[in-house]
Each structure stands twice: as structure tokens, then as C-alpha cells.
Write a protein that holds these residues in place. Structure first.
Motif, PDB file in Angstrom:
ATOM      1  N   SER A 211      44.718 -36.706 149.259  1.00 57.94           N
ATOM      2  CA  SER A 211      45.154 -36.996 150.606  1.00 57.94           C
ATOM      3  C   SER A 211      45.763 -38.387 150.618  1.00 57.94           C
ATOM      4  CB  SER A 211      43.974 -36.958 151.593  1.00 57.94           C
ATOM      5  OG  SER A 211      43.082 -38.028 151.332  1.00 57.94           O
ATOM      6  N   GLY A 212      46.343 -38.751 151.727  1.00 61.41           N
ATOM      7  CA  GLY A 212      46.834 -40.110 151.860  1.00 61.41           C
ATOM      8  C   GLY A 212      48.106 -40.351 151.076  1.00 61.41           C
ATOM      9  N   ASN A 213      48.366 -41.617 150.872  1.00 62.52           N
ATOM     10  CA  ASN A 213      49.629 -42.012 150.268  1.00 62.52           C
ATOM     11  C   ASN A 213      49.418 -43.021 149.152  1.00 62.52           C
ATOM     12  OD1 ASN A 213      52.297 -42.503 149.789  1.00 62.52           O
ATOM     13  ND2 ASN A 213      52.672 -43.639 151.672  1.00 62.52           N
ATOM     14  N   VAL A 214      49.011 -44.258 149.508  1.00 66.79           N
ATOM     15  CA  VAL A 214      48.897 -45.312 148.505  1.00 66.79           C
ATOM     16  C   VAL A 214      47.478 -45.858 148.458  1.00 66.79           C
ATOM     17  CG1 VAL A 214      51.311 -46.003 148.794  1.00 66.79           C
ATOM     18  CG2 VAL A 214      49.522 -47.146 150.153  1.00 66.79           C
ATOM     19  N   VAL A 215      47.198 -46.580 147.377  1.00 69.13           N
ATOM     20  CA  VAL A 215      45.976 -47.366 147.243  1.00 69.13           C
ATOM     21  C   VAL A 215      46.410 -48.791 146.932  1.00 69.13           C
ATOM     22  CG1 VAL A 215      45.741 -46.695 144.801  1.00 69.13           C
ATOM     23  CG2 VAL A 215      43.777 -47.652 146.033  1.00 69.13           C
ATOM     24  N   ILE A 216      45.777 -49.754 147.582  1.00 63.79           N
ATOM     25  CA  ILE A 216      46.109 -51.159 147.392  1.00 63.79           C
ATOM     26  C   ILE A 216      45.069 -51.777 146.473  1.00 63.79           C
ATOM     27  CG2 ILE A 216      46.411 -53.392 148.526  1.00 63.79           C
ATOM     28  CD1 ILE A 216      47.168 -51.762 151.076  1.00 63.79           C
ATOM     29  N   HIS A 217      45.544 -52.332 145.378  1.00 70.52           N
ATOM     30  CA  HIS A 217      44.660 -52.909 144.367  1.00 70.52           C
ATOM     31  C   HIS A 217      44.898 -54.407 144.285  1.00 70.52           C
ATOM     32  CE1 HIS A 217      43.990 -54.201 140.083  1.00 70.52           C
ATOM     33  NE2 HIS A 217      42.810 -53.701 140.378  1.00 70.52           N
ATOM     34  N   PHE A 218      43.827 -55.191 144.412  1.00 73.23           N
ATOM     35  CA  PHE A 218      43.923 -56.639 144.299  1.00 73.23           C
ATOM     36  C   PHE A 218      43.701 -57.033 142.838  1.00 73.23           C
ATOM     37  CE2 PHE A 218      42.578 -55.867 148.700  1.00 73.23           C
ATOM     38  CZ  PHE A 218      43.592 -56.549 149.370  1.00 73.23           C
ATOM     39  N   GLU A 219      44.681 -57.711 142.276  1.00 74.20           N
ATOM     40  CA  GLU A 219      44.641 -58.058 140.859  1.00 74.20           C
ATOM     41  C   GLU A 219      43.557 -59.087 140.555  1.00 74.20           C
ATOM     42  OE1 GLU A 219      45.912 -56.601 138.514  1.00 74.20           O
ATOM     43  OE2 GLU A 219      47.928 -55.851 138.931  1.00 74.20           O
ATOM     44  N   HIS A 220      43.179 -59.140 139.271  1.00 77.00           N
ATOM     45  CA  HIS A 220      42.156 -60.064 138.792  1.00 77.00           C
ATOM     46  C   HIS A 220      42.278 -60.164 137.282  1.00 77.00           C
ATOM     47  CE1 HIS A 220      40.064 -56.484 137.333  1.00 77.00           C
ATOM     48  NE2 HIS A 220      40.349 -55.936 138.507  1.00 77.00           N
ATOM     49  N   PRO A 221      41.822 -61.253 136.684  1.00 79.49           N
ATOM     50  CA  PRO A 221      41.810 -61.329 135.216  1.00 79.49           C
ATOM     51  C   PRO A 221      40.869 -60.275 134.644  1.00 79.49           C
ATOM     52  CG  PRO A 221      41.450 -63.496 136.200  1.00 79.49           C
ATOM     53  CD  PRO A 221      41.334 -62.494 137.312  1.00 79.49           C
ATOM     54  N   ARG A 222      41.175 -59.820 133.454  1.00 78.41           N
ATOM     55  CA  ARG A 222      40.308 -58.870 132.767  1.00 78.41           C
ATOM     56  C   ARG A 222      39.718 -59.568 131.551  1.00 78.41           C
ATOM     57  NH1 ARG A 222      43.873 -56.113 135.626  1.00 78.41           N
ATOM     58  NH2 ARG A 222      43.283 -54.065 136.474  1.00 78.41           N
ATOM     59  N   ALA A 223      38.486 -59.973 131.732  1.00 79.02           N
ATOM     60  CA  ALA A 223      37.821 -60.764 130.691  1.00 79.02           C
ATOM     61  C   ALA A 223      36.692 -59.965 130.063  1.00 79.02           C
ATOM     62  CB  ALA A 223      37.272 -62.057 131.299  1.00 79.02           C
ATOM     63  N   GLY A 224      36.231 -60.459 128.926  1.00 81.07           N
ATOM     64  CA  GLY A 224      35.071 -59.845 128.277  1.00 81.07           C
ATOM     65  C   GLY A 224      35.312 -58.395 127.922  1.00 81.07           C
TER      66      GLY A 224
END
Length: 321
Positions: A211-224
């Protein structure tokens, strides 16, 4: 405020950067400013980092738990989700990442597809090359200002489009979530558990929709371990590749032999499971303590006392976790 009191959002959390902390505060502000609902957050780390900030949400249906990780212990996301699921009493459970939001109407539509159209699993966004909006915030406005402008302006930020497939969040009929074997705890840290979940629910015959349209993702560093350096990544991929080859019967056989599944069933309550596979697991209890003392599984047309040393598909890689 929109009534989503028939939904419980379960969110595993590990804060390994300022961006991660900012993101969880943003999404909790978003959820609690738009919906009447229940949110459960489990933070896992060497020591709690969000236990004080989360207190401002306690009057808005947000609950917090902390799991202490010993030195070198991985972030076991699938296990924390199953532990949170054990406390869910609502009709719908939302497996929710700590860094995403959706358009308001997408939550309502996904909920209604389960309530009114008998879907078992709903992905509240489309699957296209433009279905995920990745937002990188350079200088953030105060949370109060973001709420006031209804999350249309985050300060100094940039956005880019990408593809989202099977992660981010999923709406489940809670009974179906449990009976579909919940989260596969054989996947540790980061890996293709999102793909395996979709494959499994499809193979088991559950009704899946979008369902729906988009998902909003807030970026972040990927550590470890949250990335390609995850030491479990290769074994996770091998496990997924092996599970994809199984038919429905052998997929069920694989799951009913898992120690983590038995423990998750006990935590969630045997009475909350109705699938036919539960007829192939027996648990005997000590009458004095109520603790399970013996387990049996029905395999190869006979009952066998459970032995954790039954391994398949490289699971020995995960046995000591």
C-alpha cells in the motif's frame, strides 16, 4: 490525532552515532504527534543512551526496555523483535525501523488492509526505483519546529531517491506474525533477513500486499557490524540461499527444530499459536515450577526428544550466540 490503538510498533534500537539518536527522536515525535497508538522500543548496547530522552514520550504510549550487550556481543535484531512481540496484545504489529517515517495516510491504509481485507502482511510503500526517499540532514531544526511544520522542513538537508523492497517496516496481523514463525533468529546483526521474511510468508501461503507510495529514510553512518563488515554476513547469506530452496514442508521442518523458536513460543504463550505446525512440537512442564523440562518434535513420522545438536545449513556458525 488518528486512532491506531489496534497497532503496536516494535522498534529495536542501537545508538552508535549522533544521527541514530536524532533519527529515533524524530520518528517517535512523528508517531506520537499523529497517532494514538502503542510504541515499544528496545535499546541494546553496553549501556543505555536513550533512556533519559525517551521519558518525554512516556505519556504518549511509548514504552522502553534496555538489553545490556557484553563486550563483543552482536546486536541481535531478530531476537529483540521476538521478545517485544511476546508482549503485544493488539490485532496488528508493526515491525518498524528506527530511522523511517511514512506519509500519514500510508499507516491508515496498511492498517485497514489487515482489518478489512484480511491481509496477513502489508508493506506500506511501493517497490520501485523511486519508492525510498533518503534524507541527509546537515543542520537540523529544533524538534518543536519540525513538528510545527508537519515534518515538511528538517532544516539544512538534501534528499535523494532510491529503491526500497522488503525492509523499513511491515504491518502484520499479529496472529499471522506469530504463526508464520515470527522473526528468524538464526539471522544475526545485519543480513538478508528482510528478504527471508518475505519469502517465508509467501511460501507458507499468507496473504501479502502493498500500500502507499514512498518511505522516508533518514540517513546515518553505518559503523561496526551494521554493514558489510558484519562478521555474520556471509553465514546469513548462506542461510538465506539455503532456505530459499526449500518447499513448504521442508521449510516448516527446518523451523520446528530450532531452539530459538521453542523459546519464542514459550515467551509468546503456546495458547497464541494456532498453526498446524504446533501439533508437531510438545513441551512437558515441571508441575511445581511451571518450567518446560522436556521438548519433543515430530519428524520422520515419529516423536523425537529435542536435541539442540540437530543442525542444518551452517547454523553451527550461530550456535554460540
Amino acid at each position: 490525532m488518528i486512532d491506531l490503538s489496534d497497532c503496536t510498533f516494535i522498534i529495536p534500537l542501537k545508538i552508535d552515532s549522533q544521527e541514530r539518536e536524532r533519527n529515533i527522536e524524530l520518528i517517535l515525535s512523528y508517531l506520537t504527534s499523529h497517532f494514538i497508538t502503542t510504541v515499544v522500543v528496545t535499546e541494546a548496547d553496553a549501556y543505555p543512551k536513550f533512556n533519559e530522552k525517551i521519558k518525554k514520550f512516556k505519556d504518549y504510549g511509548v514504552h522502553y526496555d534496555f538489553v545490556e550487550l557484553k563486550h563483543g556481543e552482536p546486536f541481535h535484531r531478530t531476537r529483540y523483535l521476538n521478545e517485544m512481540l511476546a508482549g503485544v496484545t493488539s490485532q496488528i504489529t508493526v515491525n518498524y525501523d528506527a530511522d523511517i517515517i511514512l506519509p500519514v495516510e500510508s499507516y491508515v491504509l496498511a492498517r485497514n488492509m489487515i482489518r478489512e481485507e484480511s491481509y496477513d502482511l502489508v508493506y506500506p510503500f511501493s517497490k520501485s526505483h523511486e519508492s525510498q526517499i533518503n534524507i541527509t540532514i546537515h543542520e537540523q531544526l529544533p524538534i518543536e519546529d519540525i513538528i510545527a511544520n508537519e515534518f515538511t522542513n528538517f532544516g539544512s538537508y538534501e534528499s535523494a531517491q532510491g529503491q526500497s523492497g522488503y525492509g523499513c517496516c511491515q504491518f502484520f496481523n499479529t496472529d499471522s506474525y506469530r504463526n508464520g514463525f515470527m522473526e528468524n533468529e538464526s539471522f544475526i546483526s545485519w543480513g538478508p533477513e528482510d528478504y527471508e521474511r518475505f519469502y517465508r510468508f509467501d511460501k507458507l501461503g499468507y496473504k501479502i500486499g502493498r500500500s502507499g507510495n514512498v518511505v522516508i529514510h533518514f540517513e546515518h553512518p553505518r559503523a561496526g557490524n551494521d554493514g558489510r563488515c558484519n562478521p555474520f554476513l556471509n553465514s546469513n547469506i548462506d542461510l538465506y540461499d539455503s532456505l530459499r530452496m526449500l518447499d513448504k514442508k521442508n521449510l516448516i521442518n527446518w523451523f520446528i527444530k530450532k531452539d530459538w523458536l521453542h523459546r519464542a513460543v514459550i515467551r509468546n504463550g503456546v495458547e497464541n499459536f494456532s498453526s498446524s505446525w504446533m501439533d508437531r512440537i510438545k513441551m512437558t512442564k515441571d508441575y511445581a515450577t511451571g518450567s518446560v523440562v522436556k521438548r519433543y518434535v515430530f519428524l520422520d513420522k515419529k516423536w523425537q526428544e529435542y536435541n539442540k545438536e540437530i543442525f542444518e545449513f551452517g547454523e553451527k556458525n550461530h550456535d554460540d550466540i
